[in-house]
Design a protein around this motif. Structure first.
Motif, PDB file in Angstrom:
ATOM      1  N   SER A  97       0.889  -1.164   0.000  1.00 48.86           N
ATOM      2  CA  SER A  97       0.000   0.000   0.000  1.00 48.86           C
ATOM      3  C   SER A  97       0.928   1.215   0.000  1.00 48.86           C
ATOM      4  O   SER A  97       1.933   1.172  -0.700  1.00 48.86           O
ATOM      5  CB  SER A  97      -0.958  -0.051   1.190  1.00 48.86           C
ATOM      6  N   HIS A  98       0.677   2.215   0.807  1.00 49.77           N
ATOM      7  CA  HIS A  98       1.488   3.438   0.704  1.00 49.77           C
ATOM      8  C   HIS A  98       1.839   3.999   2.073  1.00 49.77           C
ATOM      9  O   HIS A  98       1.092   3.812   3.039  1.00 49.77           O
ATOM     10  CB  HIS A  98       0.727   4.493  -0.107  1.00 49.77           C
ATOM     11  N   LEU A  99       2.978   4.714   2.131  1.00 49.99           N
ATOM     12  CA  LEU A  99       3.416   5.335   3.388  1.00 49.99           C
ATOM     13  C   LEU A  99       3.109   6.827   3.424  1.00 49.99           C
ATOM     14  O   LEU A  99       3.227   7.459   4.476  1.00 49.99           O
ATOM     15  CB  LEU A  99       4.928   5.125   3.589  1.00 49.99           C
ATOM     16  N   THR A 101       0.764  10.222   3.406  1.00 51.74           N
ATOM     17  CA  THR A 101      -0.541  10.526   4.016  1.00 51.74           C
ATOM     18  C   THR A 101      -1.094  11.836   3.464  1.00 51.74           C
ATOM     19  O   THR A 101      -0.396  12.597   2.799  1.00 51.74           O
ATOM     20  CB  THR A 101      -0.458  10.683   5.555  1.00 51.74           C
ATOM     21  N   GLN A 102      -2.332  12.079   3.817  1.00 51.25           N
ATOM     22  CA  GLN A 102      -2.945  13.388   3.600  1.00 51.25           C
ATOM     23  C   GLN A 102      -2.245  14.399   4.522  1.00 51.25           C
ATOM     24  O   GLN A 102      -1.615  14.011   5.501  1.00 51.25           O
ATOM     25  CB  GLN A 102      -4.435  13.312   3.954  1.00 51.25           C
ATOM     26  N   PRO A 103      -2.396  15.710   4.251  1.00 47.29           N
ATOM     27  CA  PRO A 103      -1.773  16.702   5.160  1.00 47.29           C
ATOM     28  C   PRO A 103      -2.321  16.591   6.583  1.00 47.29           C
ATOM     29  O   PRO A 103      -1.599  16.851   7.547  1.00 47.29           O
ATOM     30  CB  PRO A 103      -2.139  18.051   4.542  1.00 47.29           C
ATOM     31  N   TYR A 108      -3.250   5.037   9.811  1.00 47.87           N
ATOM     32  CA  TYR A 108      -3.558   3.711   9.261  1.00 47.87           C
ATOM     33  C   TYR A 108      -3.776   3.687   7.753  1.00 47.87           C
ATOM     34  O   TYR A 108      -3.521   2.666   7.125  1.00 47.87           O
ATOM     35  CB  TYR A 108      -4.798   3.134   9.974  1.00 47.87           C
ATOM     36  N   ASP A 109      -4.277   4.785   7.199  1.00 53.52           N
ATOM     37  CA  ASP A 109      -4.550   4.838   5.759  1.00 53.52           C
ATOM     38  C   ASP A 109      -3.219   4.652   5.030  1.00 53.52           C
ATOM     39  O   ASP A 109      -2.381   5.550   5.044  1.00 53.52           O
ATOM     40  CB  ASP A 109      -5.206   6.180   5.412  1.00 53.52           C
ATOM     41  N   GLY A 110      -3.043   3.506   4.409  1.00 53.31           N
ATOM     42  CA  GLY A 110      -1.805   3.232   3.673  1.00 53.31           C
ATOM     43  C   GLY A 110      -0.782   2.490   4.505  1.00 53.31           C
ATOM     44  O   GLY A 110      -0.361   1.389   4.158  1.00 53.31           O
ATOM     45  N   ASN A 142       3.435   8.103  -3.646  1.00 56.48           N
ATOM     46  CA  ASN A 142       2.382   9.109  -3.853  1.00 56.48           C
ATOM     47  C   ASN A 142       1.009   8.517  -4.174  1.00 56.48           C
ATOM     48  O   ASN A 142       0.457   8.738  -5.237  1.00 56.48           O
ATOM     49  CB  ASN A 142       2.784  10.093  -4.972  1.00 56.48           C
ATOM     50  N   GLU A 143       0.471   7.766  -3.222  1.00 54.11           N
ATOM     51  CA  GLU A 143      -0.904   7.283  -3.413  1.00 54.11           C
ATOM     52  C   GLU A 143      -1.909   8.395  -3.182  1.00 54.11           C
ATOM     53  O   GLU A 143      -2.947   8.473  -3.833  1.00 54.11           O
ATOM     54  CB  GLU A 143      -1.192   6.112  -2.461  1.00 54.11           C
ATOM     55  N   GLU A 144      -1.612   9.280  -2.214  1.00 51.20           N
ATOM     56  CA  GLU A 144      -2.647  10.234  -1.793  1.00 51.20           C
ATOM     57  C   GLU A 144      -2.921  11.333  -2.818  1.00 51.20           C
ATOM     58  O   GLU A 144      -4.038  11.816  -2.925  1.00 51.20           O
ATOM     59  CB  GLU A 144      -2.290  10.853  -0.441  1.00 51.20           C
ATOM     60  N   GLY A 145      -1.895  11.766  -3.519  1.00 56.13           N
ATOM     61  CA  GLY A 145      -2.137  12.792  -4.539  1.00 56.13           C
ATOM     62  C   GLY A 145      -2.524  14.133  -3.954  1.00 56.13           C
ATOM     63  O   GLY A 145      -3.195  14.926  -4.614  1.00 56.13           O
ATOM     64  N   GLU A 210     -11.052   0.217   6.180  1.00 54.60           N
ATOM     65  CA  GLU A 210     -12.216   0.402   5.293  1.00 54.60           C
ATOM     66  C   GLU A 210     -12.406   1.856   4.866  1.00 54.60           C
ATOM     67  O   GLU A 210     -12.830   2.136   3.755  1.00 54.60           O
ATOM     68  CB  GLU A 210     -13.497  -0.096   5.992  1.00 54.60           C
ATOM     69  N   GLN A 211     -12.178   2.796   5.776  1.00 55.60           N
ATOM     70  CA  GLN A 211     -12.404   4.227   5.538  1.00 55.60           C
ATOM     71  C   GLN A 211     -13.881   4.555   5.378  1.00 55.60           C
ATOM     72  O   GLN A 211     -14.242   5.579   4.785  1.00 55.60           O
ATOM     73  CB  GLN A 211     -11.609   4.728   4.315  1.00 55.60           C
ATOM     74  N   GLY A 212     -14.743   3.681   5.834  1.00 56.36           N
ATOM     75  CA  GLY A 212     -16.181   3.892   5.829  1.00 56.36           C
ATOM     76  C   GLY A 212     -16.758   3.134   7.025  1.00 56.36           C
ATOM     77  O   GLY A 212     -16.038   2.370   7.687  1.00 56.36           O
ATOM     78  N   SER A 397     -11.800   8.611   8.161  1.00 58.49           N
ATOM     79  CA  SER A 397     -10.471   8.538   7.545  1.00 58.49           C
ATOM     80  C   SER A 397     -10.187   9.861   6.841  1.00 58.49           C
ATOM     81  O   SER A 397     -11.069  10.694   6.724  1.00 58.49           O
ATOM     82  CB  SER A 397     -10.429   7.383   6.558  1.00 58.49           C
ATOM     83  N   HIS A 398      -8.954  10.046   6.376  1.00 62.03           N
ATOM     84  CA  HIS A 398      -8.503  11.363   5.899  1.00 62.03           C
ATOM     85  C   HIS A 398      -8.799  12.370   7.006  1.00 62.03           C
ATOM     86  O   HIS A 398      -9.357  13.437   6.771  1.00 62.03           O
ATOM     87  CB  HIS A 398      -9.166  11.754   4.568  1.00 62.03           C
ATOM     88  N   ASN A 399      -8.387  11.994   8.189  1.00 62.70           N
ATOM     89  CA  ASN A 399      -8.698  12.767   9.393  1.00 62.70           C
ATOM     90  C   ASN A 399      -7.676  12.330  10.441  1.00 62.70           C
ATOM     91  O   ASN A 399      -7.359  11.144  10.537  1.00 62.70           O
ATOM     92  CB  ASN A 399     -10.127  12.417   9.839  1.00 62.70           C
TER      93      ASN A 399
END
Ligand code: GLV
Ligand code: MN
Ligand code: MN
Length: 426
Positions: A97-99, A101-103, A108-110, A142-145, A210-212, A397-399
């Protein structure tokens, strides 16, 4: 987009390595990785190709080398950790997956998919288990973009869906070219360069939170992911004319912000569906010069929208430019098509394998689609691919408050472990 290998037969589940998965070690790795780029609110800011991303990569490399695994990188900076199989010439099975993150991201995401993959390799070592095919862990670039667009960049370049040279020339908001940020990142991470960009892969499974809210709400531990919805992204640039706020009458203004508000409202109307299936987001909105007493001369904003059906994603996306230009209020409007990823349906044999493995481990599971995008959507075109979801608290998620339990992370890792061995030994 459907899997590149729909002809694959049913894969027998195995119970080989799950019992060697060490929940405490997996948790500790999350704690340590979560310290890199930690924010005061308990989240993580580790954006792609930043010094924090480099530190997380270096740490992963150290952990991998300590167990004797090979570490490689490719031209877009994807980082591979390889545990050799008995048949070294056979195509490897990948997980990861990816290391980045969002800002204002979470722990856990990635990171989960990467650390779960490492845990599988370590569990195989601990159990003294040899697999026929090599198993490789990959941390995609760069998964998050969020810093560099588009996201899922490393996997898209690996799969040949994005052009390497074009991606190297992408700049962030500060004008830093991706090529330079990548060179700096790679210089901080001693890994063996791998000449080939993209190589034959026999199968890919990605673990992710899951992010949901569905798994938590239904009391399930494992989401057997069947598909990922499609997504399209645009940027919109509006150019008006800067003018004095106190003296310029409305009639002669070319107010870029006023046009942008009208355009966003019109796009929201375009994307509104009674069933609430379309996901439409303006996540970045920049107003220039940003002075209280100057009429805004320029606005830049982003659009992200998604839907499970390719036709809807295509047709709605094709109307964005027309709607934007029709609401320009005398300003110049430029719409740039950043990316389109079609909905992807995962390979049935891999989906079945994930489900059968969860069942064999006695874990409550359900089939579900993914609303979020993942690197797996690009791998799906190359090889039989699937995903494993585990619950996260309230689905947030993204939080920075993103949260998951050690038990659930370990459960998903056990499913990943046995499913990867089944793929690697077939
Ligand atoms: C990935 O984070 C996405 O935007 O779906
Ligand atoms: Mn992710
Ligand atoms: Mn994400």
């Amino acid at each position: 987009m459907t899997s590149g290998q729909a002809t694959l037969n049913r894969i027998q589940p195995v119970q080989t390595v799950a019992r060697f998965v060490d929940a405490a070690r997996l948790w500790q790795r999350h704690v340590e990785t979560g310290r890199i780029g930690a924010t005061p609110k308990g989240g993580v800011n580790r954006q792609a190709l930043s010094p924090e991303d480099a530190r997380a990569r270096a740490q992963l490399t150290t952990w991998a080398r300590a167990r004797g695994f090979g570490v490689f990188t490719d031209a877009i900076g994807n980082l591979f950790v390889r545990r050799e199989g008995t048949d070294k010439a056979a195509r490897p099975v990948l997980t990861g997956s990816h290391l980045d993150t969002q800002p204002t991201g979470g722990r856990y995401d990635g990171a989960y998919g990467v650390l779960a993959g490492l845990e599988v390799l370590e569990a195989l070592e601990d159990g003294g288990i040899r697999t026929k095919r090599s198993i490789e862990l990959v941390a995609w670039t760069n998964e998050e973009g969020s810093r560099f667009q588009p996201g899922a960049m490393g996997s898209a370049v690996f799969a040949g869906h994005n052009d390497l040279q074009k991606m190297l020339a992408v700049t962030d908001r500060a004008g830093v070219m991706l090529k330079d940020a990548l060179a700096q990142t790679l210089s901080a991470v001693p890994a063996t360069p791998r000449s080939a960009l993209g190589f034959p892969v026999d199968g890919y499974i990605e673990a992710h939170i899951e992010q949901g809210p569905v798994l938590e709400a239904t009391g399930n531990t494992i989401g057997v992911v069947t598909m990922i919805q499609g997504a399209r992204r645009f940027t919109i640039d509006i150019v008006g004319e800067e003018a004095h706020a106190g003296t310029t009458p409305r009639k002669v203004r070319k107010d870029a912000l006023s046009a942008a508000v009208k355009i966003v409202t019109a796009l929201e109307d375009l994307m509104r569906d009674d069933a609430d299936i379309v996901r439409f987001t303006v996540g970045r909105f920049e107003v220039y010069p940003g002075s209280p007493n100057t009429v805004p001369g320029r606005v830049h904003f982003t659009i992200d929208f998604r839907h499970p059906e390719a036709k809807v994603v295509r047709e709605l996306g094709d109307r964005v430019a027309t709607v934007a230009k029709a609401n320009a209020k005398g300003c110049d409007v430029t719409v740039t098509d950043i990316s389109y990823v079609a909905p992807c349906v995962f390979a049935k044999p891999v989906v079945d394998l994930v489900r059968d493995t969860a069942e064999a481990l006695g874990l409550r599971h359900m089939d579900m689609p993914s609303g979020a995008g993942h690197d797996a959507m690009h791998m799906n075109a190359l090889c039989p691919t699937g995903m494993i979801f585990v619950p996260c608290l309230r689905g947030v998620s993204h939080n920075e408050s993103e949260s998951a339990t050690s038990d659930d992370l370990a459960a998903g890792c056990r499913v990943l472990a046995d499913a990867l061995v089944a793929l690697a030994d077939r």
